[in-house]
Design a protein around this motif. Structure first.
Motif, PDB file in Angstrom:
ATOM      1  N   LEU A 163      39.490  29.873  42.436  1.00 25.88           N
ATOM      2  CA  LEU A 163      39.076  30.941  41.858  1.00 25.88           C
ATOM      3  C   LEU A 163      37.560  30.942  41.487  1.00 25.88           C
ATOM      4  O   LEU A 163      37.025  31.995  41.495  1.00 25.88           O
ATOM      5  N   LEU A 164      37.017  29.869  41.070  1.00 24.59           N
ATOM      6  CA  LEU A 164      35.728  29.921  40.711  1.00 24.59           C
ATOM      7  C   LEU A 164      34.538  29.910  41.963  1.00 24.59           C
ATOM      8  O   LEU A 164      33.676  30.785  41.805  1.00 24.59           O
ATOM      9  N   LYS A 189      33.119  35.480  41.395  1.00 26.62           N
ATOM     10  CA  LYS A 189      32.053  36.038  41.968  1.00 26.62           C
ATOM     11  C   LYS A 189      31.972  37.575  42.283  1.00 26.62           C
ATOM     12  O   LYS A 189      30.907  38.185  42.454  1.00 26.62           O
ATOM     13  N   ILE A 190      33.237  38.050  42.124  1.00 28.04           N
ATOM     14  CA  ILE A 190      33.370  39.660  42.460  1.00 28.04           C
ATOM     15  C   ILE A 190      32.316  40.536  41.522  1.00 28.04           C
ATOM     16  O   ILE A 190      31.385  41.245  41.971  1.00 28.04           O
ATOM     17  N   ALA A 191      32.856  40.314  40.246  1.00 28.42           N
ATOM     18  CA  ALA A 191      31.974  41.327  39.085  1.00 28.42           C
ATOM     19  C   ALA A 191      30.699  41.002  39.139  1.00 28.42           C
ATOM     20  O   ALA A 191      29.933  42.011  39.282  1.00 28.42           O
ATOM     21  N   LEU A 231      39.053  34.430  52.203  1.00 33.12           N
ATOM     22  CA  LEU A 231      40.304  33.878  52.840  1.00 33.12           C
ATOM     23  C   LEU A 231      40.070  32.377  53.513  1.00 33.12           C
ATOM     24  O   LEU A 231      40.797  31.590  52.997  1.00 33.12           O
ATOM     25  N   LEU A 232      38.879  32.266  54.079  1.00 31.59           N
ATOM     26  CA  LEU A 232      38.587  30.846  54.514  1.00 31.59           C
ATOM     27  C   LEU A 232      38.570  29.887  53.474  1.00 31.59           C
ATOM     28  O   LEU A 232      39.310  28.619  53.522  1.00 31.59           O
ATOM     29  N   THR A 233      38.059  30.080  52.341  1.00 32.47           N
ATOM     30  CA  THR A 233      37.820  29.099  51.274  1.00 32.47           C
ATOM     31  C   THR A 233      39.048  28.872  50.636  1.00 32.47           C
ATOM     32  O   THR A 233      39.195  27.702  50.136  1.00 32.47           O
ATOM     33  N   SER A 234      39.829  29.690  50.281  1.00 30.11           N
ATOM     34  CA  SER A 234      41.093  29.848  49.716  1.00 30.11           C
ATOM     35  C   SER A 234      42.262  29.004  50.451  1.00 30.11           C
ATOM     36  O   SER A 234      42.872  27.966  50.033  1.00 30.11           O
ATOM     37  N   LEU A 235      42.259  29.113  52.137  1.00 27.94           N
ATOM     38  CA  LEU A 235      42.960  28.269  52.716  1.00 27.94           C
ATOM     39  C   LEU A 235      42.435  26.989  52.896  1.00 27.94           C
ATOM     40  O   LEU A 235      43.434  25.981  52.807  1.00 27.94           O
ATOM     41  N   ILE A 236      41.226  26.546  52.602  1.00 32.16           N
ATOM     42  CA  ILE A 236      40.745  25.272  52.789  1.00 32.16           C
ATOM     43  C   ILE A 236      41.056  24.553  51.484  1.00 32.16           C
ATOM     44  O   ILE A 236      41.544  23.319  51.403  1.00 32.16           O
TER      45      ILE A 236
END
Length: 332
Positions: A122-123, A128-130, A201-206
């Motif tokens: 999440l971090l 980072k979106i907002a 996507l890639l960071t969440s998968l890792i």
């Protein structure tokens, strides 16, 4: 906090607060969304006593950034300065501190080191979106943004070289990717959107992969704690993709950013980003070279005992691996 309904409530508030910030028509509304976001994320990282240190560091840093932001907004509303460039830089500095970009990155690795993998995910992504979308609303000085982009890219690449903790490696990798994302925002928000989606996507998968096989340090990738070669190959492919090695999906958004930067004659920025990406790819590869050379007591290749959730991660990783091949269909 161990009860799932409470966690679901905080996750929902986290989602809504980000939507408030990026859809607000005023700076005060965007600031309010950031504060709600902070107050909903703190309980998620304080569900165990060992994480209180990270919670305090995160709270103090985010509060400091919020104070700078609201002070800048009030100053802008009462027209205290004739030149708005100074105020814009102050607003940008507070938002850069919130997302952990260099040189305001001092808190990010320290907080990441003691978080669970889900909160790390999440971090590195949602939080980072907002701030990044709010920065796109500011008419920023080009030289200031170029300095921030170069510093984020090089700090994330160089400081990640001598790390043994997987959380710290991903933290400095995230700082490096912030440089790429800020550069993409200078060219086109569409490019930024594609880059952020691929990165998330890639960071969440890792992060989910490391959580599923329960590893936290590099040496655990090749010792007896993890004997499944399929999991290791899966993690290696995802890290290669995150580093931007062709023909994986992670190369596509970097390719798009480089094209846009070259069209705007931003040669210094593009060269720095390429060099920093090469360094990050080196310390990604270093982990798996060690795992391949030093693993002499591993079992043979076997996929019989792979849990269902690991097989799902492998399927998603296959989709990300083939992403560059499928990109002409997506971007047609």
């Amino acid at each position: 906090m161990k009860k799932s309904p409470i966690k679901i409530m905080f996750y929902l508030i986290l989602f809504i607060s980000t939507m408030i910030s990026i859809t607000s028509t005023s700076w005060l509304g965007a600031w309010m969304g950031l504060e709600i976001n902070l107050l909903s994320f703190l309980p998620l990282i304080s569900n165990q006593s060992s994480y209180n240190n990270s919670m305090i560091k995160y709270f103090i840093t985010q509060t400091l950034a919020s104070v700078i932001l609201i002070t800048s907004i009030i100053t802008l509303m009462i027209n205290m300065f004739k030149s708005k460039e100074i105020i814009n830089i102050m607003v940008a500095m507070s938002l850069l501190m919130k997302m952990g970009a260099a040189p305001m990155h001092f808190w990010f690795p320290e907080v990441m080191e003691f978080l669970e993998w889900k909160n790390c995910m999440l971090l590195m992504t949602w939080q980072k979106i907002a701030p990044m979308i709010m920065i796109s609303y500011i008419d920023m000085n080009q030289l200031f943004m170029t300095i921030i982009i170069i510093m984020s890219a090089m700090v994330g690449a160089i400081l990640g070289l001598n790390q043994i903790s997987l959380r710290l490696i991903l933290a400095y990798s995230s700082i490096n990717h912030l440089g790429w994302m800020l550069a993409s925002m200078q060219t086109s928000m569409i490019t930024w959107t594609w880059y952020f989606l691929a990165y998330s996507l890639l960071t969440s998968l890792i992060a989910l992969s490391f959580k599923s096989i329960n590893i936290n340090f590099i040496n655990e990738m090749f010792n007896s704690k993890n004997n499944n070669k399929t999991d290791k190959l899966n993690s290696a492919l995802m890290l290669m993709s995150l580093g931007g090695m062709p023909p994986f999906l992670g190369f596509l958004p970097k390719w798009m950013v480089m094209q846009d930067l070259m069209q705007l004659n931003m040669y210094l920025t593009s060269t720095t980003l390429i060099v920093s990406s090469t360094i990050t790819l080196y310390f990604y590869m270093k982990m798996f070279i060690s795992a391949g050379i030093l693993s002499i007591k591993e079992t043979k290749w076997s996929n019989n005992n792979t849990p269902i959730k690991n097989k799902l991660l492998m399927l998603m990783n296959t989709m990300s691996t083939m992403g560059l091949v499928m990109s002409p269909l997506i971007l047609k």
